[in-house]
Write a protein that holds these residues in place. Structure first.
Motif, PDB file in Angstrom:
ATOM      1  N   ARG A  57       0.797  -1.220   0.000  1.00 22.52           N
ATOM      2  CA  ARG A  57       0.000   0.000   0.000  1.00 22.52           C
ATOM      3  C   ARG A  57       0.831   1.273   0.000  1.00 22.52           C
ATOM      4  O   ARG A  57       0.398   2.300  -0.534  1.00 22.52           O
ATOM      5  CB  ARG A  57      -0.944  -0.011   1.208  1.00 22.52           C
ATOM      6  CG  ARG A  57      -1.920  -1.164   1.153  1.00 22.52           C
ATOM      7  CD  ARG A  57      -2.800  -1.233   2.373  1.00 22.52           C
ATOM      8  NE  ARG A  57      -3.552  -2.488   2.384  1.00 22.52           N
ATOM      9  CZ  ARG A  57      -4.496  -2.784   3.254  1.00 22.52           C
ATOM     10  NH1 ARG A  57      -4.828  -1.910   4.185  1.00 22.52           N
ATOM     11  NH2 ARG A  57      -5.123  -3.940   3.210  1.00 22.52           N
ATOM     12  N   LEU A  58       2.009   1.214   0.616  1.00 23.38           N
ATOM     13  CA  LEU A  58       2.809   2.421   0.767  1.00 23.38           C
ATOM     14  C   LEU A  58       4.051   2.445  -0.111  1.00 23.38           C
ATOM     15  O   LEU A  58       4.651   3.508  -0.294  1.00 23.38           O
ATOM     16  CB  LEU A  58       3.247   2.582   2.236  1.00 23.38           C
ATOM     17  CG  LEU A  58       2.149   2.613   3.292  1.00 23.38           C
ATOM     18  CD1 LEU A  58       2.764   2.762   4.680  1.00 23.38           C
ATOM     19  CD2 LEU A  58       1.155   3.720   3.018  1.00 23.38           C
ATOM     20  N   GLY A  59       4.448   1.283  -0.627  1.00 24.82           N
ATOM     21  CA  GLY A  59       5.726   1.178  -1.304  1.00 24.82           C
ATOM     22  C   GLY A  59       6.814   0.827  -0.305  1.00 24.82           C
ATOM     23  O   GLY A  59       6.618   0.945   0.913  1.00 24.82           O
ATOM     24  N   PRO A  60       7.980   0.403  -0.772  1.00 21.46           N
ATOM     25  CA  PRO A  60       9.015  -0.088   0.148  1.00 21.46           C
ATOM     26  C   PRO A  60       9.569   0.970   1.092  1.00 21.46           C
ATOM     27  O   PRO A  60       9.844   0.679   2.261  1.00 21.46           O
ATOM     28  CB  PRO A  60      10.102  -0.633  -0.785  1.00 21.46           C
ATOM     29  CG  PRO A  60       9.832  -0.015  -2.122  1.00 21.46           C
ATOM     30  CD  PRO A  60       8.367   0.214  -2.181  1.00 21.46           C
ATOM     31  N   LYS A  61       9.747   2.203   0.633  1.00 23.77           N
ATOM     32  CA  LYS A  61      10.357   3.218   1.499  1.00 23.77           C
ATOM     33  C   LYS A  61       9.431   3.614   2.641  1.00 23.77           C
ATOM     34  O   LYS A  61       9.822   3.598   3.814  1.00 23.77           O
ATOM     35  CB  LYS A  61      10.753   4.438   0.670  1.00 23.77           C
ATOM     36  CG  LYS A  61      11.918   4.197  -0.280  1.00 23.77           C
ATOM     37  CD  LYS A  61      12.292   5.463  -1.022  1.00 23.77           C
ATOM     38  CE  LYS A  61      13.539   5.255  -1.869  1.00 23.77           C
ATOM     39  NZ  LYS A  61      13.355   4.193  -2.898  1.00 23.77           N
ATOM     40  N   LEU A  62       8.204   3.981   2.317  1.00 26.49           N
ATOM     41  CA  LEU A  62       7.260   4.360   3.363  1.00 26.49           C
ATOM     42  C   LEU A  62       6.847   3.153   4.194  1.00 26.49           C
ATOM     43  O   LEU A  62       6.570   3.272   5.394  1.00 26.49           O
ATOM     44  CB  LEU A  62       6.031   5.035   2.759  1.00 26.49           C
ATOM     45  CG  LEU A  62       6.243   6.446   2.203  1.00 26.49           C
ATOM     46  CD1 LEU A  62       4.940   6.983   1.620  1.00 26.49           C
ATOM     47  CD2 LEU A  62       6.766   7.381   3.275  1.00 26.49           C
TER      48      LEU A  62
END
Length: 263
Positions: free
Chosen positions: A155-160
């Motif tokens: 849902r947020l992507g790997p960084k977030l």
């Protein structure tokens, strides 16, 4: 199930409400709750009239995560205890995700650790303004379970996603909604009412349409989610075998015991 059960099951025909029922322990997940949650999820599969499932917590919190005091009480076989608990919990999540009807998480107070995972595994999330979502795992020196590292990355992507798992002490309801983790935020006193309204709206839609749409939305992620649960389990067990984890569990249990003695 009676009111002394760790999980309450209310069948109102088209809507089933599953309530985590250890309010004095902030609905922390122990072996009995994991077993009863799995039984409740499996029971829903046998009820063709059900259109919607509501998952909620009794008392002030949705779910405080795994019962750390129970882990400490089973410290002579902590790894075995955690494996048994996690196997039931993960099985419950897979059943809930694969139901042909939508599952609404109705979240108030803390959704921490496995409670955060449980909310994210549901199809829709409605939260009160008091709700807070806490990864919590680094505090115990371990990694995520319940698919949380999968859900947040998806849902947020790997960084977030990594930031939410490590650097974010807590996500309030409004922030979680802004990130797309929560569908709707309502005033605390309206949570039950608004959750029921959502359930009624879903019940009014054609059953074949809702089932088909849930299946299509979940299709790409289902196998990946199941495989990821195995990865999380292995990583969690590796961390749980370290002295640091045992020390953190003992410290957490001691603080909880001291708080209980003062109250």
């Amino acid at each position: 199930m009676n009111d002394e059960s760790s999980v309450l099951f209310l069948n109102e025909g088209q809507v089933v409400t599953v309530t985590l029922n250890r309010p004095s322990a902030l609905n922390a997940l122990n072996d009995a709750m994991a077993r009863e949650l799995l039984a409740a999820a499996q029971k829903i599969r046998t009820l063709p009239e059900v259109r919607v499932v509501v998952l909620r917590g009794a008392g002030v919190s949705f779910c405080g995560g795994g019962d750390v005091a129970a882990m400490h009480a089973n410290r002579d076989d902590m790894t075995g205890f955690i494996v048994r608990l996690m196997d039931k919990f993960h099985a419950s999540l897979l059943v809930l995700r694969r139901l042909p009807v939508p599952v609404i998480a109705s979240v108030q107070g803390a959704a921490a650790g496995g409670g955060f995972s449980l909310a994210m595994a549901c199809d829709l999330v409605i939260a009160s303004r008091s709700a807070r979502f806490v990864a919590a795992y680094p505090r115990l020196g371990t990694t995520a379970d319940g698919g949380l590292s999968f859900s947040l990355t998806q849902r947020l992507g790997p960084k977030l996603g990594l930031e939410a798992l490590t650097l974010q002490d807590s996500l309030g309801a409004e922030r979680a909604a802004a990130l797309g983790l929560v569908n709707r935020v309502v005033d605390d006193e309206l949570l039950e009412q608004e959750t029921a309204a959502w359930a009624r709206r879903l019940c009014d839609l054609p059953v074949q349409s809702v089932a088909g749409l849930k299946g299509l939305v979940a299709a790409q992620a289902d196998a990946a989610f199941a495989a990821h649960l195995d990865l999380e389990k292995a990583a969690f067990i590796r961390c749980a075998a370290t002295p640091d984890f045992a020390d953190r569990v003992a410290a957490f249990a001691a603080k909880a015991s001291a708080r209980a003695a003062r109250s």
